[in-house]
Each structure stands twice: as structure tokens, then as C-alpha cells.
Design an enzyme around this catalytic site. Structure first.
Site, PDB file in Angstrom:
ATOM      1  N   TYR A   1       2.391  -3.068   5.673  1.00 31.50           N
ATOM      2  CA  TYR A   1       1.300  -2.457   5.499  1.00 31.50           C
ATOM      3  C   TYR A   1       0.103  -3.523   4.761  1.00 31.50           C
ATOM      4  O   TYR A   1       0.579  -3.927   3.768  1.00 31.50           O
ATOM      5  CB  TYR A   1       1.243  -1.356   4.470  1.00 31.50           C
ATOM      6  CG  TYR A   1      -0.069  -0.533   4.514  1.00 31.50           C
ATOM      7  CD1 TYR A   1      -0.641   0.013   5.152  1.00 31.50           C
ATOM      8  CD2 TYR A   1      -0.644  -1.114   3.368  1.00 31.50           C
ATOM      9  CE1 TYR A   1      -1.768   0.674   5.130  1.00 31.50           C
ATOM     10  CE2 TYR A   1      -1.981  -0.456   2.976  1.00 31.50           C
ATOM     11  CZ  TYR A   1      -2.703   0.411   3.698  1.00 31.50           C
ATOM     12  OH  TYR A   1      -3.623   1.017   3.654  1.00 31.50           O
TER      13      TYR A   1
ATOM     14  N   ASP B   1       0.293 -11.779   0.991  1.00 32.07           N
ATOM     15  CA  ASP B   1      -0.494 -10.461   0.565  1.00 32.07           C
ATOM     16  C   ASP B   1       0.076  -9.742  -0.971  1.00 32.07           C
ATOM     17  O   ASP B   1       0.960  -9.199  -0.702  1.00 32.07           O
ATOM     18  CB  ASP B   1      -0.353  -9.508   1.590  1.00 32.07           C
ATOM     19  CG  ASP B   1      -1.138  -8.053   1.314  1.00 32.07           C
ATOM     20  OD1 ASP B   1      -1.731  -8.085   0.252  1.00 32.07           O
ATOM     21  OD2 ASP B   1      -1.129  -7.161   2.191  1.00 32.07           O
TER      22      ASP B   1
ATOM     23  N   LYS C   1      -5.333  -4.810  -5.869  1.00 30.13           N
ATOM     24  CA  LYS C   1      -4.746  -3.649  -6.677  1.00 30.13           C
ATOM     25  C   LYS C   1      -4.855  -3.913  -8.475  1.00 30.13           C
ATOM     26  O   LYS C   1      -5.718  -3.143  -8.970  1.00 30.13           O
ATOM     27  CB  LYS C   1      -3.699  -3.138  -6.259  1.00 30.13           C
ATOM     28  CG  LYS C   1      -3.892  -2.451  -4.960  1.00 30.13           C
ATOM     29  CD  LYS C   1      -2.550  -1.557  -4.524  1.00 30.13           C
ATOM     30  CE  LYS C   1      -3.042  -0.790  -3.425  1.00 30.13           C
ATOM     31  NZ  LYS C   1      -2.564  -0.999  -2.012  1.00 30.13           N
TER      32      LYS C   1
HETATM   33  C1  LIG Z   1      -3.105  -1.334  -0.616  1.00 33.92           C
HETATM   34  C2  LIG Z   1      -2.879  -2.658   0.174  1.00 33.92           C
HETATM   35  C3  LIG Z   1      -3.741  -3.383   0.709  1.00 33.92           C
HETATM   36  C4  LIG Z   1      -4.937  -2.692   0.999  1.00 33.92           C
HETATM   37  O1  LIG Z   1      -5.641  -2.572  -0.166  1.00 33.92           O
HETATM   38  P1  LIG Z   1      -7.016  -1.526  -0.345  1.00 33.92           P
HETATM   39  O2  LIG Z   1      -7.744  -1.969  -1.501  1.00 33.92           O
HETATM   40  O3  LIG Z   1      -6.240  -0.090  -0.434  1.00 33.92           O
HETATM   41  O4  LIG Z   1      -7.782  -1.710   0.935  1.00 33.92           O
HETATM   42  C5  LIG Z   1      -3.345  -4.270   1.386  1.00 33.92           C
HETATM   43  N1  LIG Z   1      -2.059  -4.858   1.378  1.00 33.92           N
HETATM   44  C6  LIG Z   1      -1.150  -4.169   0.657  1.00 33.92           C
HETATM   45  C7  LIG Z   1       0.180  -4.894   0.402  1.00 33.92           C
HETATM   46  C8  LIG Z   1      -1.352  -2.850  -0.205  1.00 33.92           C
HETATM   47  O5  LIG Z   1      -0.353  -2.605  -0.861  1.00 33.92           O
END
Ligand SMILES: *Cc1c(COP(=O)(O)O)cnc(C)c1O
Length: 421
Positions: free
Chosen positions: A142, A234, A263
Site C-alpha cells: 500500500y 516508503d 504520517k
Molecule cells: C498511509 C500511507 C501512504 C499514503 O499516505 P497518505 O498521507 O494517506 O496519502 C503511503 N504509504 C504508506 C506506507 C502508508 O501507510
């Protein structure tokens, strides 16, 4: 009318089937790990409000810094202009990242941080005059909800309406002792087409808190480096302490070319995204030819208030008391995991740092939409705890300021759910 009723008249919520969802709970304030509803009921925010809140709600130190910044400069266009919070945040962030991360590109959320990373890799090869347009990603990954980020995410019920429109991505399994050699051979076979390899390090969050070993990720990164394939780490979810260390890459020997953050970056206060890269990537965009420019930006890129929130969060993050809290939560999680391991309702239990995930036995119904999910969600709300299972995977992901008493109350309530539901 209360907030919840007024909301229902005018608002469409994320990830919510509006016809069948319970009315939303109106929240009026937060403090520490708690949020309070309109009747004054406290809920322990055991998921850090979608994984963003790392220092607790309405933290007075962050609030003070943000308020100060608001009176000095609320926003300024970031093309052709710069400002103190953006410069200082870039300097401080790079100082705690792997040494070869040298440049910071700002955006405003996790998905955009990923879009930027993907564009950096694709345009790198374009600028070099090489046809490399394929991306490598993990099954069940994701990386966000915008189209590029969705394309490198695993195909699922969430993407099915768009699957035909998503660009081509080569999906591979998570690495382990048994398949690592096969994965490397597969990557080598595709190397002339592959622009980059994108991964969630150590933990696939939205995929169900699926965890895998640093050792095999390390081997994949090393292999991609050897084959000239860029790696995108990521850390939108894993960054800022979640895995027990500052960043998930601190568990690795080999380092990525590009990193993405969002985040935990502002402590959950403001929306902000960051993509960092090496000089090798940055330099490929330097040219007298204006077409080699990275043509990407958002209205609120590097918003000064968001950068000030991130700087305040960083002050708290590097304070030794935060690492002590992370270690304390990890130890409490481990003790609780031992206690319920082998329970007949628990199929699997796994932990990385402050993340504890429990896969529940459901019989056959294991989907995200399993009815157990709704039952658990309501059960914990009733008990004053916010836990949002991913299908049959219940996970705890608290703000680092959560007290040991609050943690143990959550464990006790989970224990009761295991014995009674
Ligand atoms: C939540 C998340 C995203 C996307 O971030 P948003 O601020 O919700 O667009 C991308 N990569 C990972 C691993 C995530 O958990």
C-alpha cells in the site's frame, strides 16, 4: 442537532460506506493519548488517528510553535521563494537520515510523497534517454490512493474499479530464506526495463500489518543497486519511531536511493509530505535544457506552519524520553503477546517495535469486510478504545506518550474480547 447529525447532512467520509456506517462520533478535544466526544467520553486513540499522531493530541509544545509561526508567516509560494522552517527542517531531517540522502522535495501528504518519488525515478531514466518505465513492487503493498501511488499498490477490492487504468507494475512476493534467490534472478531478468523498486520496509501496514525480515530486504536492496535499479523506501508509515528505531532503514545495512515520509512527520498536527533523494538522482535533473526539470509541485508545498509543526515534533522526537517510551511500549507489547500466544481465537501474533498485530480466527470469513471486524470495532469503542481492525487483523499502534496503565487497559479489554466474543 449535535455534530454527528449535522455531519450526516453534509459530509462524505473516507473509506466509509455511507449507507450502512454508524454515525461518526463528534470529537471536541484531545489530550495525550485521549480524544473526547461531545458527551465528554474519553477514547484512548490506540491507532494514533490513522498512524499519524506520535506525541499525543493537542501537544502544548507543538501548539505553541505552530501558533508562533502563524503570526510570522502562514504561507508563501515555494517556487522562487524559501523560508526558515523549510530550510531548517530539511537540514535537520537529512542530519538523521542515511548519509547519502542529500536533497529534500516537499509536498503535502503521503501519497504525493510517493508520486514525487515515482516521477523522480521515471524522469531520471527519461532524462538519461533510456526506456525504463516498469516498476517493481510487493504484492499486498500500500503506497497511497492517488493514481500513481495506487498503481504501485497491490490490486485489491479497493482498486478494482480502476485496475484497467493503472500502469504496468511487476509484483513480487515478500522475500524470505526460501525465495530470495529466485526473486533476485527474476529481477535480473527484468533489469533493463525496471525504473525502480518501491517497498514498505519491514511492515506492510494497510496490507494487514504483514511483517518480514530486514535481512532479506537488505539483500533485495543490495541486488537492485548492483543491477542499477533505484530503490524507493516508503517510510510514510514506518518513519519516526514506529519500528522501534528512528526509521525502518536503521535496521538495514544497505540504504535506498529515495525515501518518503509523511504520517509521523508533523506529529500528526499538519499535512506534510517529504521525498528525499541522493545526488545521483538530483544531478540528473540539472541541465541547460529546461525539459529536464522536475515539473511537480502543490499549492501548499512546504507550508511554513506545517514545517514548524514538523520541527516541533522533531524536537520531541529526538529527546531521549521519546526513545524510552518507544522501548517501554515495545516491551509491554512483547509481554502481552507472550500472554495471549496460543489462545484459540488467535491465529497469529506479530510485533515490530510499537506495532502489535493479532490475526483473529474467523472460520472462513477472512476478508477486509469480515463481520468480525465490525464487531470488534464496536466492542472497543464501547470500552472507550479506538482500534480499527484491518479485516480480521487487530493492531495496536499507540502514540508514544500513552501511559502504561492505558496500555494495560487496552490489553485487558482485548483479553476480555478474546474470551467473550
Ligand atoms: C498511509 C500511507 C501512504 C499514503 O499516505 P497518505 O498521507 O494517506 O496519502 C503511503 N504509504 C504508506 C506506507 C502508508 O501507510
Amino acid at each position: 442537532m449535535n455534530l454527528s447529525e449535522r455531519d450526516s447532512a453534509v459530509i462524505w467520509h473516507p473509506y466509509t460506506q455511507m449507507q450502512t456506517a454508524m454515525p461518526p462520533i463528534g470529537i471536541v478535544r484531545g489530550e495525550g493519548a485521549c480524544i473526547y466526544d461531545e458527551d465528554g467520553k474519553c477514547y484512548i486513540d490506540a491507532v494514533s488517528s490513522w498512524w499519524v499522531n506520535i506525541h499525543g493530541h493537542a501537544h502544548p509544545y507543538i501548539a505553541e510553535k505552530v501558533a508562533k509561526q502563524l503570526k510570522v508567516l502562514e504561507h508563501v509560494i515555494f517556487a522562487g521563494f524559501t523560508h526558515q522552517p523549510a530550510v531548517e527542517l530539511a537540514e535537520r531531517l537529512l542530519s538523521i537520515l542515511p548519509l547519502d540522502q542529500k536533497k529534500v522535495f516537499y509536498s503535502d501528504n503521503g501519497s504525493t510523497a510517493i508520486e514525487v518519488a515515482i516521477k523522480m525515478c521515471l524522469q531520471y531514466w527519461h532524462n538519461k534517454g533510456e526506456q525504463r518505465t516498469k516498476m517493481l513492487a510487493f504484492n499486498d503493498a500500500y503506497h497511497g490512493d492517488t493514481f500513481g501511488a495506487m498503481a504501485v499498490s497491490g490490486r485489491s477490492a479497493f482498486t478494482s474499479a480502476f485496475d484497467k487504468l493503472l500502469f504496468g507494475v511487476e509484483f513480487i512476493d515478500l522475500p524470505n530464506a526460501d525465495n530470495i534467490d529466485q526473486l533476485k534472478a527474476h529481477i535480473s531478468g527484468l533489469k533493463t526495463e525496471l525504473a525502480c523498486f518501491i517497498f514498505e520496509p519491514l511492515v506492510q501496514g494497510s496490507g494487514g500489518m504483514i511483517m518480514y525480515e530486514a535481512e532479506y530486504l537488505d539483500q533485495l536492496i543490495a541486488h537492485c543497486k548492483q543491477e542499477g535499479i533505484f530503490t524507493i523506501d516508503d517510510e510514510v508509515f514506518t518513519g519516526f519511531g514506529r519500528t522501534g528505531k528512528r526509521f525502518a532503514c536503521d535496521h538495514l545495512k544497505h540504504q535506498p536511493d529515495i525515501m518518503c515520509f509523511s504520517k509521523g512527520l508533523t506529529g500528526g498536527t499538519m499535512a506534510l509530505g517529504v521525498t528525499t533523494c541522493t545526488l545521483q538522482i538530483y544531478d540528473a535533473f540539472l541541465s541547460d535544457d529546461r525539459l529536464k526539470t522536475l515539473f511537480h509541485g502543490h499549492s501548499f508545498t512546504a507550508n511554513p506552519v506545517a514545517c514548524a509543526a514538523a520541527l516541533a515534533s522533531m524536537d520531541l522526537f529526538v529527546d531521549p524520553s521519546t526513545q524510552q517510551n518507544i522501548d517501554r511500549i515495545a516491551a509491554e507489547h512483547a509481554a502481552f503477546a507472550e500472554q495471549i500466544r496460543g489462545h484459540r481465537r488467535i491465529r497469529a501474533i506479530r510485533q515490530t517495535g510499537t506495532i502489535l498485530a493479532m490475526e483473529w480466527e474467523t472460520g472462513n470469513d477472512t476478508s477486509y469486510f469480515s463481520s468480525l471486524r465490525d464487531t470488534l470495532y464496536r466492542y472497543f469503542l464501547e470500552a472507550g478504545i479506538v482500534l480499527r481492525p484491518l479485516g480480521n487483523v487487530l493492531y495496536i499502534l499507540p502514540p508514544y506518550c500513552i501511559t502504561t496503565d492505558q496500555l494495560r487497559y487496552i490489553y485487558r479489554t482485548i483479553g476480555q474480547a478474546l474470551d467473550t466474543l
